[in-house]
Design a protein around this motif. Sequence first.
Motif, mmCIF file in Angstrom:
data_model
loop_
_atom_site.group_PDB
_atom_site.id
_atom_site.type_symbol
_atom_site.label_atom_id
_atom_site.label_comp_id
_atom_site.label_asym_id
_atom_site.label_seq_id
_atom_site.Cartn_x
_atom_site.Cartn_y
_atom_site.Cartn_z
ATOM 1 N N MET A 99 0.821 -1.214 0.000
ATOM 2 C CA MET A 99 0.000 0.000 0.000
ATOM 3 C C MET A 99 0.852 1.261 0.000
ATOM 4 O O MET A 99 0.411 2.308 -0.452
ATOM 5 C CB MET A 99 -0.959 0.003 1.191
ATOM 6 C CG MET A 99 -2.111 -0.963 1.017
ATOM 7 S SD MET A 99 -3.372 -0.807 2.311
ATOM 8 C CE MET A 99 -2.653 -1.746 3.650
ATOM 9 N N ARG A 108 -2.044 -0.476 -5.278
ATOM 10 C CA ARG A 108 -2.346 -0.104 -3.897
ATOM 11 C C ARG A 108 -3.808 -0.341 -3.545
ATOM 12 O O ARG A 108 -4.133 -0.722 -2.427
ATOM 13 C CB ARG A 108 -1.956 1.353 -3.672
ATOM 14 C CG ARG A 108 -0.456 1.554 -3.838
ATOM 15 C CD ARG A 108 -0.100 2.997 -4.044
ATOM 16 N NE ARG A 108 0.296 3.584 -2.772
ATOM 17 C CZ ARG A 108 0.667 4.843 -2.637
ATOM 18 N NH1 ARG A 108 0.682 5.654 -3.672
ATOM 19 N NH2 ARG A 108 1.006 5.311 -1.456
ATOM 20 N N LEU A 130 -5.176 -2.721 -0.590
ATOM 21 C CA LEU A 130 -6.098 -2.234 0.432
ATOM 22 C C LEU A 130 -7.327 -3.134 0.525
ATOM 23 O O LEU A 130 -7.780 -3.447 1.632
ATOM 24 C CB LEU A 130 -6.523 -0.788 0.148
ATOM 25 C CG LEU A 130 -7.582 -0.212 1.103
ATOM 26 C CD1 LEU A 130 -7.119 -0.276 2.560
ATOM 27 C CD2 LEU A 130 -7.938 1.212 0.701
ATOM 28 N N LEU A 169 -3.297 6.120 5.726
ATOM 29 C CA LEU A 169 -2.582 4.849 5.705
ATOM 30 C C LEU A 169 -1.622 4.769 6.884
ATOM 31 O O LEU A 169 -1.549 3.741 7.570
ATOM 32 C CB LEU A 169 -1.835 4.654 4.386
ATOM 33 C CG LEU A 169 -0.917 3.434 4.309
ATOM 34 C CD1 LEU A 169 -1.686 2.133 4.533
ATOM 35 C CD2 LEU A 169 -0.180 3.405 2.962
#
Length: 166
Positions: free
Chosen positions: A28, A35, A39, A104
Amino acid sequence: MAKKAESGDVVELILRDHRRMEDLFRLMRSVEADRAAALREFADLLIAHALAEEAEVYPALKRYRDIENDEVEHGVEEHEEGNEALLALLEVDEVGSDEWDEKLEKLVEAVTHHADEEERTILNGARENVATARREELGAAFSRERAKQLEQNCGRVENVRSVVKS
């Protein structure tokens, strides 16, 4: 697509999930990786893992004298923090934006802190105080619940919202 439930020592199964989460964090963070796909996999894994621990593992471990109930309850609180951080990231519109990177890092911090604490307290306690056969039984129950959650696509943003609000 149904995933086969794994069997084995519950401690090893939980540790395997923790290592996969770390791998997904690296993906990620990588501009070269997909990404969004990382996720999606992470969201499914985190929710399935936490729900399976709370349904099958934590209640059983509370019965052991040498495993602190406070640690188990703290683990549930940390799951809630991780779920909230996951929801915040899932609700960001643009993967890789500054907002996405910020959310994140909050998710990484919450989950990494929890995994580290859980490994040092709850899982070490389980390894030392719970018989191998019982850890295998808990592993089978954990795997069944985890697989059931994964089959239901538990990492969907709508489901994560309902988990956070419950």
